[in-house]
Motif scaffolding. Sequence first.
Motif, PDB file in Angstrom:
ATOM      1  N   MET A  87       0.638  -1.214  -0.032  1.00  0.00           N
ATOM      2  CA  MET A  87      -0.043  -0.034   0.154  1.00  0.00           C
ATOM      3  C   MET A  87       0.868   1.368  -0.044  1.00  0.00           C
ATOM      4  O   MET A  87       1.743   1.415   0.955  1.00  0.00           O
ATOM      5  CB  MET A  87      -0.691   0.044   1.289  1.00  0.00           C
ATOM      6  N   THR A  89       1.407   8.995  -2.619  1.00  0.00           N
ATOM      7  CA  THR A  89       1.109   8.869  -3.948  1.00  0.00           C
ATOM      8  C   THR A  89       1.173  10.042  -4.739  1.00  0.00           C
ATOM      9  O   THR A  89       1.597  11.199  -4.460  1.00  0.00           O
ATOM     10  CB  THR A  89      -0.532   8.635  -3.716  1.00  0.00           C
ATOM     11  N   GLU A 133      -0.080  11.826  -8.661  1.00  0.00           N
ATOM     12  CA  GLU A 133      -1.362  11.976  -9.369  1.00  0.00           C
ATOM     13  C   GLU A 133      -0.882  12.266 -10.828  1.00  0.00           C
ATOM     14  O   GLU A 133      -0.890  13.404 -11.126  1.00  0.00           O
ATOM     15  CB  GLU A 133      -2.245  13.004  -8.913  1.00  0.00           C
ATOM     16  N   ASN A 177      -0.685   2.809 -18.034  1.00  0.00           N
ATOM     17  CA  ASN A 177      -1.813   1.908 -18.244  1.00  0.00           C
ATOM     18  C   ASN A 177      -1.281   0.910 -19.235  1.00  0.00           C
ATOM     19  O   ASN A 177      -1.279  -0.570 -19.343  1.00  0.00           O
ATOM     20  CB  ASN A 177      -3.057   2.505 -18.591  1.00  0.00           C
ATOM     21  N   GLU A 198       1.399  -3.305  -8.652  1.00  0.00           N
ATOM     22  CA  GLU A 198       0.813  -2.250  -7.831  1.00  0.00           C
ATOM     23  C   GLU A 198       1.578  -1.056  -8.088  1.00  0.00           C
ATOM     24  O   GLU A 198       2.410  -1.017  -8.624  1.00  0.00           O
ATOM     25  CB  GLU A 198       0.974  -2.795  -6.340  1.00  0.00           C
ATOM     26  N   ASP A 199       0.983   0.051  -7.635  1.00  0.00           N
ATOM     27  CA  ASP A 199       1.768   1.333  -7.932  1.00  0.00           C
ATOM     28  C   ASP A 199       1.420   2.264  -7.033  1.00  0.00           C
ATOM     29  O   ASP A 199       0.627   2.161  -5.759  1.00  0.00           O
ATOM     30  CB  ASP A 199       1.378   1.781  -9.473  1.00  0.00           C
ATOM     31  N   ASN A 200       2.073   3.500  -6.955  1.00  0.00           N
ATOM     32  CA  ASN A 200       1.585   4.476  -6.198  1.00  0.00           C
ATOM     33  C   ASN A 200       1.029   5.719  -6.520  1.00  0.00           C
ATOM     34  O   ASN A 200       0.944   6.945  -6.013  1.00  0.00           O
ATOM     35  CB  ASN A 200       3.041   5.122  -5.661  1.00  0.00           C
ATOM     36  N   ILE A 201      -0.017   5.181  -7.561  1.00  0.00           N
ATOM     37  CA  ILE A 201      -1.035   6.195  -8.109  1.00  0.00           C
ATOM     38  C   ILE A 201      -2.213   6.470  -7.255  1.00  0.00           C
ATOM     39  O   ILE A 201      -2.601   5.653  -6.456  1.00  0.00           O
ATOM     40  CB  ILE A 201      -1.456   5.888  -9.338  1.00  0.00           C
ATOM     41  N   VAL A 202      -2.610   7.915  -6.949  1.00  0.00           N
ATOM     42  CA  VAL A 202      -3.671   8.003  -6.081  1.00  0.00           C
ATOM     43  C   VAL A 202      -4.851   7.368  -6.406  1.00  0.00           C
ATOM     44  O   VAL A 202      -5.325   7.262  -7.590  1.00  0.00           O
ATOM     45  CB  VAL A 202      -3.623   9.697  -6.166  1.00  0.00           C
ATOM     46  N   SER A 203      -5.455   6.844  -5.447  1.00  0.00           N
ATOM     47  CA  SER A 203      -6.828   6.424  -5.601  1.00  0.00           C
ATOM     48  C   SER A 203      -7.830   7.183  -6.359  1.00  0.00           C
ATOM     49  O   SER A 203      -8.284   8.389  -5.720  1.00  0.00           O
ATOM     50  CB  SER A 203      -7.399   5.667  -4.489  1.00  0.00           C
ATOM     51  N   SER A 204      -8.709   6.826  -7.311  1.00  0.00           N
ATOM     52  CA  SER A 204      -9.719   7.920  -7.704  1.00  0.00           C
ATOM     53  C   SER A 204     -11.077   7.709  -7.137  1.00  0.00           C
ATOM     54  O   SER A 204     -11.232   6.703  -6.229  1.00  0.00           O
ATOM     55  CB  SER A 204      -9.982   7.484  -9.370  1.00  0.00           C
TER      56      SER A 204
END
Length: 264
Positions: A226, A230, A232, A242, A258-264
């Motif tokens: 987790m 993050t 964006e 992607n 997995e990645d450190n992109i902010v959850s939408s």
Amino acid sequence: MSYRLNILLFNKYKNVLIQESKRYAGHSKWQNIKATKQSHDSAKSLLFKTLASKMKVAAEETGNPDPEFNSKLANLVDQAKKANMPASTLKSILSKIQNKQEDGQTHILTVRTNVKVVLILHVLTDNLTPVRSNVNTILRKANAKISDKSVLSMFDCASYIAASKDCSLDQAMENAIEADAQDVEEGKYEDDKCFMFKTDFLFPDKVITQLRSLGYEILSTENICMPTATVEPNEEELTYINGLKQKLSEIREIKKIEDNIVSS
């Protein structure tokens, strides 16, 4: 006297010859039946081996050994049942396929992209070298590269064990301490109540053993990273990420990204 003796001897050995003839006739009949059965069994054995081989290929092609989620494998299972393959044989084949899929060790590859996005690749293999080479080939074309494990400090990484037992959360907490787990909370597994035990990343086996000894049924184990910080990316960067993830996911040994992109 000699004539009568000859007649008696003839009758005696005639009966013996008739009995022997019947015995050999019966033996010949049995040999024919045996040969037919052996031929039938051989053909059935060959069919079962062929189906088992096709099942293995079907599982490897998709990376999914579960007939419920693999239509090609499910079709072969139906063929095996129609061919009267014993249930125990079919179960053994599917079990071997499942175990084969699970063979190998879990490895983590960390990837830095040119848009500050970090990817965590969960790899299951007993030979990491060719997988790493395939990953590098994709990354070079995407202007990204494998990084050292220091980027894992940007994530809270742990292994989570979903386990079931008829007890309270307080009891589960006591068991977590006894099993040397880091934490436990209530969760859901396929809509049923369970307990989620948090333990050392990639090394859950000791806790699993302890939980089993305490009467828990182990439902699943998953390694999760987790992000604690993050990023964006904009629309163009997100499209790039992607696309990269799609190409990497085509490598069969990569089970999760997995990645450190902010959850939408």
